[in-house]
Design an enzyme around this catalytic site. Sequence first.
Site, PDB file in Angstrom:
ATOM      1  N   ALA A   1      13.364  22.084   1.311  1.00 19.98           N
ATOM      2  CA  ALA A   1      14.641  22.776   1.152  1.00 19.98           C
ATOM      3  C   ALA A   1      14.352  24.249   0.929  1.00 19.98           C
ATOM      4  CB  ALA A   1      15.413  22.217  -0.041  1.00 19.98           C
TER       5      ALA A   1
ATOM      6  N   ARG B   1      27.811  34.575  -9.383  1.00 19.14           N
ATOM      7  CA  ARG B   1      26.983  34.593 -10.592  1.00 19.14           C
ATOM      8  C   ARG B   1      27.535  35.599 -11.581  1.00 19.14           C
ATOM      9  NH1 ARG B   1      20.783  33.613  -8.373  1.00 19.14           N
ATOM     10  NH2 ARG B   1      21.417  31.854  -7.063  1.00 19.14           N
TER      11      ARG B   1
ATOM     12  N   GLN C   1      24.816  32.640   0.633  1.00 23.25           N
ATOM     13  CA  GLN C   1      23.503  32.017   0.816  1.00 23.25           C
ATOM     14  C   GLN C   1      23.549  31.105   2.037  1.00 23.25           C
ATOM     15  OE1 GLN C   1      22.232  29.851  -2.686  1.00 23.25           O
ATOM     16  NE2 GLN C   1      21.401  31.693  -3.627  1.00 23.25           N
TER      17      GLN C   1
ATOM     18  N   VAL D   1      12.760  21.196  -6.755  1.00 20.19           N
ATOM     19  CA  VAL D   1      11.688  21.079  -5.756  1.00 20.19           C
ATOM     20  C   VAL D   1      10.337  20.948  -6.450  1.00 20.19           C
ATOM     21  CG1 VAL D   1      12.832  22.274  -3.837  1.00 20.19           C
ATOM     22  CG2 VAL D   1      11.592  23.613  -5.560  1.00 20.19           C
TER      23      VAL D   1
ATOM     24  N   TRP E   1      21.271  31.291 -13.923  1.00 23.07           N
ATOM     25  CA  TRP E   1      22.410  31.032 -13.049  1.00 23.07           C
ATOM     26  C   TRP E   1      23.693  30.866 -13.840  1.00 23.07           C
ATOM     27  CZ3 TRP E   1      18.625  27.034 -10.798  1.00 23.07           C
ATOM     28  CH2 TRP E   1      17.843  27.620  -9.795  1.00 23.07           C
TER      29      TRP E   1
ATOM     30  N   HIS F   1      24.831  28.615  -6.272  1.00 27.79           N
ATOM     31  CA  HIS F   1      23.963  28.532  -5.089  1.00 27.79           C
ATOM     32  C   HIS F   1      24.519  27.458  -4.160  1.00 27.79           C
ATOM     33  CE1 HIS F   1      21.197  25.677  -7.689  1.00 27.79           C
ATOM     34  NE2 HIS F   1      22.452  25.337  -7.735  1.00 27.79           N
TER      35      HIS F   1
HETATM   36  C1  FA5 Z   1      18.439  29.730  -5.621  1.00 30.22           C
HETATM   37  O1  FA5 Z   1      19.618  30.021  -5.630  1.00 30.22           O
HETATM   38  C2  FA5 Z   1      17.944  28.385  -5.166  1.00 30.22           C
HETATM   39  N1  FA5 Z   1      19.075  27.501  -4.975  1.00 30.22           N
HETATM   40  C3  FA5 Z   1      17.146  28.546  -3.880  1.00 30.22           C
HETATM   41  C4  FA5 Z   1      16.425  27.312  -3.469  1.00 30.22           C
HETATM   42  C5  FA5 Z   1      16.995  26.436  -2.569  1.00 30.22           C
HETATM   43  C6  FA5 Z   1      15.171  27.045  -3.972  1.00 30.22           C
HETATM   44  C7  FA5 Z   1      16.338  25.290  -2.167  1.00 30.22           C
HETATM   45  C8  FA5 Z   1      14.488  25.903  -3.594  1.00 30.22           C
HETATM   46  C9  FA5 Z   1      15.083  25.034  -2.692  1.00 30.22           C
HETATM   47  P1  FA5 Z   1      17.633  32.149  -6.275  1.00 30.22           P
HETATM   48  O2  FA5 Z   1      18.407  32.287  -7.498  1.00 30.22           O
HETATM   49  O3  FA5 Z   1      16.259  32.747  -6.231  1.00 30.22           O
HETATM   50  O4  FA5 Z   1      17.443  30.596  -5.905  1.00 30.22           O
HETATM   51  O5  FA5 Z   1      18.474  32.731  -5.063  1.00 30.22           O
HETATM   52  C10 FA5 Z   1      18.089  32.571  -3.711  1.00 30.22           C
HETATM   53  C11 FA5 Z   1      18.293  33.863  -2.945  1.00 30.22           C
HETATM   54  O6  FA5 Z   1      19.643  34.305  -3.100  1.00 30.22           O
HETATM   55  C12 FA5 Z   1      17.438  35.019  -3.468  1.00 30.22           C
HETATM   56  O7  FA5 Z   1      16.178  35.029  -2.846  1.00 30.22           O
HETATM   57  C13 FA5 Z   1      18.266  36.215  -3.048  1.00 30.22           C
HETATM   58  O8  FA5 Z   1      18.029  36.492  -1.657  1.00 30.22           O
HETATM   59  C14 FA5 Z   1      19.697  35.708  -3.159  1.00 30.22           C
HETATM   60  N2  FA5 Z   1      20.317  36.131  -4.435  1.00 30.22           N
HETATM   61  C15 FA5 Z   1      20.225  35.535  -5.647  1.00 30.22           C
HETATM   62  N3  FA5 Z   1      20.980  36.173  -6.557  1.00 30.22           N
HETATM   63  C16 FA5 Z   1      21.583  37.193  -5.925  1.00 30.22           C
HETATM   64  C17 FA5 Z   1      22.518  38.229  -6.318  1.00 30.22           C
HETATM   65  N4  FA5 Z   1      23.008  38.323  -7.551  1.00 30.22           N
HETATM   66  N5  FA5 Z   1      22.931  39.119  -5.386  1.00 30.22           N
HETATM   67  C18 FA5 Z   1      22.457  39.016  -4.117  1.00 30.22           C
HETATM   68  N6  FA5 Z   1      21.610  38.084  -3.679  1.00 30.22           N
HETATM   69  C19 FA5 Z   1      21.165  37.179  -4.567  1.00 30.22           C
END
Ligand code: FA5
Length: 333
Positions: free
Chosen positions: A301, A188, A202, A245, A142, A162
């Site tokens: 969450a 990001r 998100q 989590v 991240w 996020h």
């Molecule tokens: C998170 O950002 C965690 N905060 C999610 C979370 C929340 C986990 C609460 C547990 C409890 P992650 O990096 O996997 O996790 O991103 C979550 C979602 O955001 C991914 O499944 C995807 O759908 C979307 N996402 C992440 N990065 C990108 C990106 N660069 N471009 C588009 N969509 C993205």
Amino acid sequence: MRLEQVGDEAALEEWRTQVLGRSGELTQVLRGIGGMEPDERRAVGQAANVAKQELEAALDARSEQLSRAALEREAADGLDVTLPGRPRRPGRLHPVTRTLREILDIFGRMGFAAIEGPEVEHDEYNFGRLRIPEHHPARDMWDTFWFDEEIDGATPLLLRTHTSPMQIRFIEQHDPPVRIVVPGRCYRYEATDATHEWMMQQVEVLAIDEGISVADLKGTLQEFARQMFGPERRVLLRNSYFPFVEPGVELAVDCFSCPGDDPRCPVCRGSGWLEIMGAGMVHPEIIAAAGFDPERYTGFAAGMGVERITMLKYGIEDIRNFYANDLRFLRQF
Ligand code: FA5
């Protein structure tokens, strides 16, 4: 005033009032008929009615003449008001906005309130209090855009990666039971490709109360997936890791574009499952840090990417289409 001398609509109206109006000249004549002898009354009455019809016809003709003259004047000035107007294209909602509203509606019906949080966030909320200390490897996943300024010696400012920081901000200020969804933009430091943008939206989901279990997490997210993608959808929870989590899961839905084993399927590429979000049970240390007893209060969450869900829903193969501002793409929705 003579009708031929009337030069515009306002003067025409004045003429009409003066001659044909309630206390106009002709009306006076008609009113006077009452006191006449029967024979005289008939003759004058008939003549007055004929005169009234002729005057009204003259009024209409003059009105017509005046508007034609006005049009001719405008045409002489180079303005042709008889040309059809420029069509106005009605605007429409961006496909990502539509999906976002649908997500909020679905959770709204389940009792979740929507709240927003800051896009410019402190290191402490984006990482530290989510159990991602400095030098933790999860920070590499991240990386983001940082600000030079520091405010009041607080932790550095960054563009949030996020929506999870709002978990902390919300439970700092509110007692359980908590049921919220948090929509918003996230950023990001990312090499963009078909499924990654440097800015994406998100929706965070957070529920904290007495007696919340993994069954509630699964049931809520399964119901969401069914409403979003169709009643026959199945969901799969796979083991995953997020520092905030325990346990952490990834939620996938079964492919709705192929039977689940077609390697050419653009949606699942033959795996049969599509990952749509990260989720898990809120870490007990986070509940304790907010001042609540983790033996009594538990919660779940989740965080989902709105662009990814939109891609799955409409079979869009490249995320970069959303923000390229190409109307040929956007008009299809
Ligand atoms: C998170 O950002 C965690 N905060 C999610 C979370 C929340 C986990 C609460 C547990 C409890 P992650 O990096 O996997 O996790 O991103 C979550 C979602 O955001 C991914 O499944 C995807 O759908 C979307 N996402 C992440 N990065 C990108 C990106 N660069 N471009 C588009 N969509 C993205």
